[in-house]
Design a protein around this motif. Structure first.
Motif, PDB file in Angstrom:
ATOM      1  N   UNK A   5       0.836  -1.204   0.000  1.00 11.69           N
ATOM      2  CA  UNK A   5       0.000   0.000   0.000  1.00 11.69           C
ATOM      3  C   UNK A   5       0.871   1.255   0.000  1.00 11.69           C
ATOM      4  N   UNK A   6       1.939   1.251   0.806  1.00 10.50           N
ATOM      5  CA  UNK A   6       2.844   2.405   0.862  1.00 10.50           C
ATOM      6  C   UNK A   6       3.509   2.633  -0.492  1.00 10.50           C
ATOM      7  N   UNK A   7       3.932   1.557  -1.146  1.00 12.77           N
ATOM      8  CA  UNK A   7       4.560   1.674  -2.464  1.00 12.77           C
ATOM      9  C   UNK A   7       3.571   2.236  -3.479  1.00 12.77           C
ATOM     10  N   UNK A   8       2.344   1.748  -3.443  1.00  6.29           N
ATOM     11  CA  UNK A   8       1.316   2.233  -4.367  1.00  6.29           C
ATOM     12  C   UNK A   8       1.063   3.726  -4.161  1.00  6.29           C
ATOM     13  N   UNK A   9       1.003   4.155  -2.905  1.00  3.58           N
ATOM     14  CA  UNK A   9       0.784   5.573  -2.615  1.00  3.58           C
ATOM     15  C   UNK A   9       1.974   6.414  -3.067  1.00  3.58           C
ATOM     16  N   UNK A  10       3.182   5.900  -2.853  1.00  2.00           N
ATOM     17  CA  UNK A  10       4.383   6.626  -3.272  1.00  2.00           C
ATOM     18  C   UNK A  10       4.454   6.767  -4.788  1.00  2.00           C
ATOM     19  N   UNK A  11       3.874   5.804  -5.497  1.00  2.00           N
ATOM     20  CA  UNK A  11       3.874   5.845  -6.963  1.00  2.00           C
ATOM     21  C   UNK A  11       2.726   6.675  -7.517  1.00  2.00           C
ATOM     22  N   UNK A  13      -0.733   6.368  -6.607  1.00  2.00           N
ATOM     23  CA  UNK A  13      -2.083   5.803  -6.553  1.00  2.00           C
ATOM     24  C   UNK A  13      -2.927   6.576  -5.552  1.00  2.00           C
ATOM     25  N   UNK A  14      -4.223   6.532  -5.763  1.00  2.00           N
ATOM     26  CA  UNK A  14      -5.124   7.191  -4.814  1.00  2.00           C
ATOM     27  C   UNK A  14      -5.214   6.344  -3.546  1.00  2.00           C
ATOM     28  N   UNK A  15      -5.683   6.961  -2.509  1.00  2.00           N
ATOM     29  CA  UNK A  15      -5.848   6.259  -1.234  1.00  2.00           C
ATOM     30  C   UNK A  15      -6.845   5.116  -1.385  1.00  2.00           C
ATOM     31  N   UNK A  16      -7.900   5.357  -2.132  1.00  2.00           N
ATOM     32  CA  UNK A  16      -8.915   4.321  -2.358  1.00  2.00           C
ATOM     33  C   UNK A  16      -8.327   3.131  -3.113  1.00  2.00           C
ATOM     34  N   UNK A  17      -7.514   3.413  -4.136  1.00  2.00           N
ATOM     35  CA  UNK A  17      -6.894   2.332  -4.911  1.00  2.00           C
ATOM     36  C   UNK A  17      -5.888   1.549  -4.071  1.00  2.00           C
ATOM     37  N   UNK A  18      -5.110   2.252  -3.240  1.00  2.00           N
ATOM     38  CA  UNK A  18      -4.134   1.568  -2.392  1.00  2.00           C
ATOM     39  C   UNK A  18      -4.833   0.667  -1.382  1.00  2.00           C
ATOM     40  N   UNK A  19      -5.944   1.128  -0.842  1.00  2.00           N
ATOM     41  CA  UNK A  19      -6.699   0.309   0.112  1.00  2.00           C
ATOM     42  C   UNK A  19      -7.283  -0.916  -0.588  1.00  2.00           C
ATOM     43  N   UNK A  20      -7.819  -0.725  -1.795  1.00  2.00           N
ATOM     44  CA  UNK A  20      -8.393  -1.849  -2.542  1.00  2.00           C
ATOM     45  C   UNK A  20      -7.327  -2.870  -2.921  1.00  2.00           C
ATOM     46  N   UNK A  21      -6.109  -2.415  -3.162  1.00  2.00           N
ATOM     47  CA  UNK A  21      -5.003  -3.292  -3.530  1.00  2.00           C
ATOM     48  C   UNK A  21      -4.732  -4.347  -2.454  1.00  2.00           C
ATOM     49  N   UNK A  22      -4.892  -3.958  -1.199  1.00  2.00           N
ATOM     50  CA  UNK A  22      -4.648  -4.914  -0.109  1.00  2.00           C
ATOM     51  C   UNK A  22      -5.946  -5.345   0.572  1.00  2.00           C
ATOM     52  N   UNK A  26     -10.434   2.358   3.381  1.00  2.00           N
ATOM     53  CA  UNK A  26      -9.607   3.560   3.508  1.00  2.00           C
ATOM     54  C   UNK A  26      -9.413   3.901   4.992  1.00  2.00           C
ATOM     55  N   UNK A  27     -10.453   3.717   5.785  1.00  2.00           N
ATOM     56  CA  UNK A  27     -10.365   3.989   7.219  1.00  2.00           C
ATOM     57  C   UNK A  27      -9.318   3.093   7.879  1.00  2.00           C
ATOM     58  N   UNK A  28      -9.318   1.804   7.522  1.00  2.00           N
ATOM     59  CA  UNK A  28      -8.322   0.878   8.072  1.00  2.00           C
ATOM     60  C   UNK A  28      -6.923   1.304   7.681  1.00  2.00           C
ATOM     61  N   UNK A  29      -6.754   1.702   6.440  1.00  2.00           N
ATOM     62  CA  UNK A  29      -5.443   2.146   5.963  1.00  2.00           C
ATOM     63  C   UNK A  29      -4.981   3.374   6.746  1.00  2.00           C
TER      64      UNK A  29
END
Length: 126
Positions: A5-11, A13-22, A26-29
């Motif tokens: 998730x951190x890598x996706x955000x650094x690249x 990605x939106x917060x919603x997409x990073x949360x969906x990836x794992x 979004x609240x949990x993230x």
């Protein structure tokens, strides 16, 4: 999992997409970011709600128009409100926020003390 998730955000990605990836919300993230420095550093800032409901129609040009109309005693509050396409109550609130004097010459405050009100206990009309 958190690193993905951190890598996706650094690249980017939106917060919603990073949360969906794992497969978390979004609240949990956001909650996990409080305990994981890398994730916290990659998280976008949480927005603040500046207001709710309908956006204001008050603009600098509306403020200028209100000031000019307010200064002319020939216009009533209702006339001013119609010219600005708002209610009289809204026009009065805007004028108060702009620091304009009240239209009737009184201050923007209660006209009498609470115990002097005609409906106060002990002062009931007969």
């Amino acid at each position: 999992m958190i690193d993905r998730a951190a890598t996706a955000l650094e690249e980017g990605s939106s917060l919603k997409d990073a949360a969906a990836l794992i497969a978390v919300s979004v609240t949990t993230l956001r909650n996990w970011a409080a305990r994981h420095a890398r994730l916290a550093a990659a998280m976008p800032p949480q927005g603040t709600r500046t207001g709710t409901g309908r956006p204001s129609t008050r603009t600098p040009s509306a403020d200028d128009r209100l000031k000019s109309l307010w200064a002319n005693p020939a216009y009533t509050l209702r006339d001013i409100a119609k010219a600005l396409h708002v209610t009289p109550a809204t026009a009065r609130v805007w004028a108060r926020k702009l620091g304009l004097p009240s239209r009737d010459g009184t201050a923007y405050r209660r006209q009498y003390q609470r115990d002097q009100h005609p409906g106060a206990p002990g002062k009931r009309p007969r």
